[in-house]
Motif scaffolding. Structure first.
Motif, PDB file in Angstrom:
ATOM      1  N   SER A   1     -16.572  -6.310  18.775  1.00 49.58           N
ATOM      2  CA  SER A   1     -16.060  -5.158  19.535  1.00 49.58           C
ATOM      3  C   SER A   1     -15.550  -4.073  18.599  1.00 49.58           C
ATOM      4  CB  SER A   1     -14.936  -5.590  20.477  1.00 49.58           C
ATOM      5  OG  SER A   1     -15.418  -6.507  21.420  1.00 49.58           O
ATOM      6  N   LEU A   2     -14.852  -4.477  17.549  1.00 49.13           N
ATOM      7  CA  LEU A   2     -14.386  -3.499  16.559  1.00 49.13           C
ATOM      8  C   LEU A   2     -15.566  -2.796  15.889  1.00 49.13           C
ATOM      9  CD1 LEU A   2     -11.443  -5.462  14.917  1.00 49.13           C
ATOM     10  CD2 LEU A   2     -11.283  -3.487  16.447  1.00 49.13           C
ATOM     11  N   HIS A   3     -16.622  -3.540  15.608  1.00 53.87           N
ATOM     12  CA  HIS A   3     -17.840  -2.972  15.041  1.00 53.87           C
ATOM     13  C   HIS A   3     -18.400  -1.909  15.989  1.00 53.87           C
ATOM     14  CE1 HIS A   3     -21.851  -3.434  12.903  1.00 53.87           C
ATOM     15  NE2 HIS A   3     -22.180  -2.771  13.994  1.00 53.87           N
ATOM     16  N   ALA A   4     -18.494  -2.243  17.269  1.00 50.79           N
ATOM     17  CA  ALA A   4     -19.055  -1.307  18.249  1.00 50.79           C
ATOM     18  C   ALA A   4     -18.203  -0.044  18.374  1.00 50.79           C
ATOM     19  CB  ALA A   4     -19.179  -1.998  19.604  1.00 50.79           C
ATOM     20  N   VAL A   5     -16.898  -0.200  18.424  1.00 50.61           N
ATOM     21  CA  VAL A   5     -16.016   0.963  18.550  1.00 50.61           C
ATOM     22  C   VAL A   5     -16.125   1.847  17.311  1.00 50.61           C
ATOM     23  CG1 VAL A   5     -13.582   1.660  18.637  1.00 50.61           C
ATOM     24  CG2 VAL A   5     -14.428  -0.126  20.173  1.00 50.61           C
ATOM     25  N   LEU A   6     -16.110   1.227  16.140  1.00 53.91           N
ATOM     26  CA  LEU A   6     -16.229   2.003  14.912  1.00 53.91           C
ATOM     27  C   LEU A   6     -17.576   2.711  14.842  1.00 53.91           C
ATOM     28  CD1 LEU A   6     -14.833   2.815  12.301  1.00 53.91           C
ATOM     29  CD2 LEU A   6     -15.770   0.770  11.244  1.00 53.91           C
ATOM     30  N   TRP A   7     -18.623   2.046  15.274  1.00 54.70           N
ATOM     31  CA  TRP A   7     -19.959   2.658  15.300  1.00 54.70           C
ATOM     32  C   TRP A   7     -19.959   3.878  16.216  1.00 54.70           C
ATOM     33  CZ3 TRP A   7     -23.748   3.386  19.043  1.00 54.70           C
ATOM     34  CH2 TRP A   7     -25.005   3.780  18.553  1.00 54.70           C
ATOM     35  N   LEU A   8     -19.359   3.752  17.396  1.00 60.25           N
ATOM     36  CA  LEU A   8     -19.298   4.892  18.317  1.00 60.25           C
ATOM     37  C   LEU A   8     -18.492   6.048  17.742  1.00 60.25           C
ATOM     38  CD1 LEU A   8     -18.836   3.062  21.727  1.00 60.25           C
ATOM     39  CD2 LEU A   8     -20.831   4.372  20.971  1.00 60.25           C
TER      40      LEU A   8
ATOM     41  N   PRO B   1     -40.040   1.328  19.752  1.00 61.38           N
ATOM     42  CA  PRO B   1     -41.157   0.380  19.808  1.00 61.38           C
ATOM     43  C   PRO B   1     -40.697  -1.069  19.725  1.00 61.38           C
ATOM     44  CG  PRO B   1     -41.167   1.602  17.734  1.00 61.38           C
ATOM     45  CD  PRO B   1     -40.090   2.181  18.595  1.00 61.38           C
ATOM     46  N   THR B   2     -39.644  -1.320  19.023  1.00 63.65           N
ATOM     47  CA  THR B   2     -39.087  -2.667  18.965  1.00 63.65           C
ATOM     48  C   THR B   2     -37.613  -2.569  19.290  1.00 63.65           C
ATOM     49  OG1 THR B   2     -38.577  -2.473  16.615  1.00 63.65           O
ATOM     50  CG2 THR B   2     -40.708  -3.445  17.188  1.00 63.65           C
ATOM     51  N   ARG B   3     -37.101  -3.588  19.900  1.00 63.04           N
ATOM     52  CA  ARG B   3     -35.694  -3.585  20.274  1.00 63.04           C
ATOM     53  C   ARG B   3     -34.847  -3.719  19.012  1.00 63.04           C
ATOM     54  NH1 ARG B   3     -32.731  -4.277  25.291  1.00 63.04           N
ATOM     55  NH2 ARG B   3     -30.642  -4.583  24.575  1.00 63.04           N
ATOM     56  N   VAL B   4     -33.907  -2.825  18.849  1.00 59.60           N
ATOM     57  CA  VAL B   4     -33.049  -2.833  17.680  1.00 59.60           C
ATOM     58  C   VAL B   4     -31.693  -3.386  18.081  1.00 59.60           C
ATOM     59  CG1 VAL B   4     -31.971  -1.409  15.911  1.00 59.60           C
ATOM     60  CG2 VAL B   4     -34.247  -0.829  16.737  1.00 59.60           C
ATOM     61  N   ARG B   5     -31.206  -4.342  17.319  1.00 54.25           N
ATOM     62  CA  ARG B   5     -29.885  -4.926  17.564  1.00 54.25           C
ATOM     63  C   ARG B   5     -28.893  -4.230  16.655  1.00 54.25           C
ATOM     64  NH1 ARG B   5     -31.123  -7.343  22.130  1.00 54.25           N
ATOM     65  NH2 ARG B   5     -32.869  -8.705  21.887  1.00 54.25           N
ATOM     66  N   PHE B   6     -27.857  -3.673  17.237  1.00 53.17           N
ATOM     67  CA  PHE B   6     -26.912  -2.894  16.455  1.00 53.17           C
ATOM     68  C   PHE B   6     -25.703  -3.699  16.025  1.00 53.17           C
ATOM     69  CE2 PHE B   6     -29.270  -0.028  19.125  1.00 53.17           C
ATOM     70  CZ  PHE B   6     -29.821   0.780  18.162  1.00 53.17           C
ATOM     71  N   ILE B   7     -25.356  -4.697  16.789  1.00 53.55           N
ATOM     72  CA  ILE B   7     -24.184  -5.497  16.448  1.00 53.55           C
ATOM     73  C   ILE B   7     -24.658  -6.883  16.034  1.00 53.55           C
ATOM     74  CG2 ILE B   7     -22.040  -6.494  17.300  1.00 53.55           C
ATOM     75  CD1 ILE B   7     -21.827  -4.075  19.145  1.00 53.55           C
ATOM     76  N   PRO B   8     -24.405  -7.252  14.790  1.00 54.10           N
ATOM     77  CA  PRO B   8     -24.839  -8.565  14.302  1.00 54.10           C
ATOM     78  C   PRO B   8     -23.883  -9.660  14.793  1.00 54.10           C
ATOM     79  CG  PRO B   8     -23.737  -7.359  12.566  1.00 54.10           C
ATOM     80  CD  PRO B   8     -23.793  -6.440  13.746  1.00 54.10           C
ATOM     81  N   TYR B   9     -24.040 -10.066  16.049  1.00 53.72           N
ATOM     82  CA  TYR B   9     -23.094 -10.982  16.676  1.00 53.72           C
ATOM     83  C   TYR B   9     -23.041 -12.340  15.974  1.00 53.72           C
ATOM     84  CZ  TYR B   9     -20.332 -13.136  20.356  1.00 53.72           C
ATOM     85  OH  TYR B   9     -19.337 -13.770  21.042  1.00 53.72           O
ATOM     86  N   ALA B  10     -24.182 -12.842  15.534  1.00 52.55           N
ATOM     87  CA  ALA B  10     -24.180 -14.131  14.829  1.00 52.55           C
ATOM     88  C   ALA B  10     -23.350 -14.042  13.544  1.00 52.55           C
ATOM     89  CB  ALA B  10     -25.607 -14.573  14.504  1.00 52.55           C
TER      90      ALA B  10
END
Length: 171
Positions: free
Chosen positions: A109-116, A144-153
């Motif tokens: 979540s911190l990653h996502a907020v900082l990214w935004l 064309p390919t789904r991009v994952r922005f948050i490396p949850y693993a």
């Protein structure tokens, strides 16, 4: 094989997962399978870094996989994250899943907020977003390919390592 060697193998596996997911935004099957295999060996030898039995390990794997497969079905999580969570459940068992999920989800979540925040940064947003991986298309066109922005693993792996250090001391 000693308990220290098995704990080291577990922590190295977490490190490989985190680095791979941060850099590639995916978790390869061979790495998930290697971790699951090592977890089964640790359970068989009774030398896992987390003391639990087969029932707790299998319940942890099933719950972790089953819970996250729902998010995969919604299209908000990659399959590698789900498979990694199942393998991680073998290592930590059912009782440690909640703290690991909470820590990992907080980090993601911190990653996502900082990214935004950085995405809207007026001074060179491309440069500021470089550590966060590729940016999604801003014109609304599908990629064309789904991009994952948050490396949850990766965040689950970091959370599991944090739990190994601090969580076990309080238990």
């Amino acid at each position: 094989m000693t308990l220290q060697a098995m704990t080291s193998a577990y922590l190295m596996w977490l490190l490989f997962i985190a680095v791979y997911d941060f850099r590639q935004r995916r978790v390869p099957n061979w790495l998930v399978l290697a971790g699951a295999f090592l977890a089964l060996v640790a359970l068989t030898l009774g030398m896992g870094p987390v003391k639990h039995d087969w029932a707790a390990a299998l319940l942890g794997a099933g719950v972790a996989f089953g819970f996250l497969v729902f998010f995969y079905a919604l299209g908000v999580m990659g399959a590698g994250d789900v498979k990694f969570a199942g393998a991680l459940g073998l290592w930590v068992g059912f009782s440690a899943l909640l703290p690991v999920w909470l820590i990992g989800s907080l980090l993601a979540s911190l990653h996502a907020v900082l990214w935004l925040i950085l995405r809207r940064w007026p001074v060179s947003p491309r440069f500021s977003l470089a550590p966060f991986g590729p940016s999604p298309p801003t014109d609304g066109s599908p990629s064309p390919t789904r991009v994952r922005f948050i490396p949850y693993a990766a965040y689950l792996a970091l959370a599991a390592a944090v739990w190994m250090v601090w969580g076990r001391q309080s238990a």
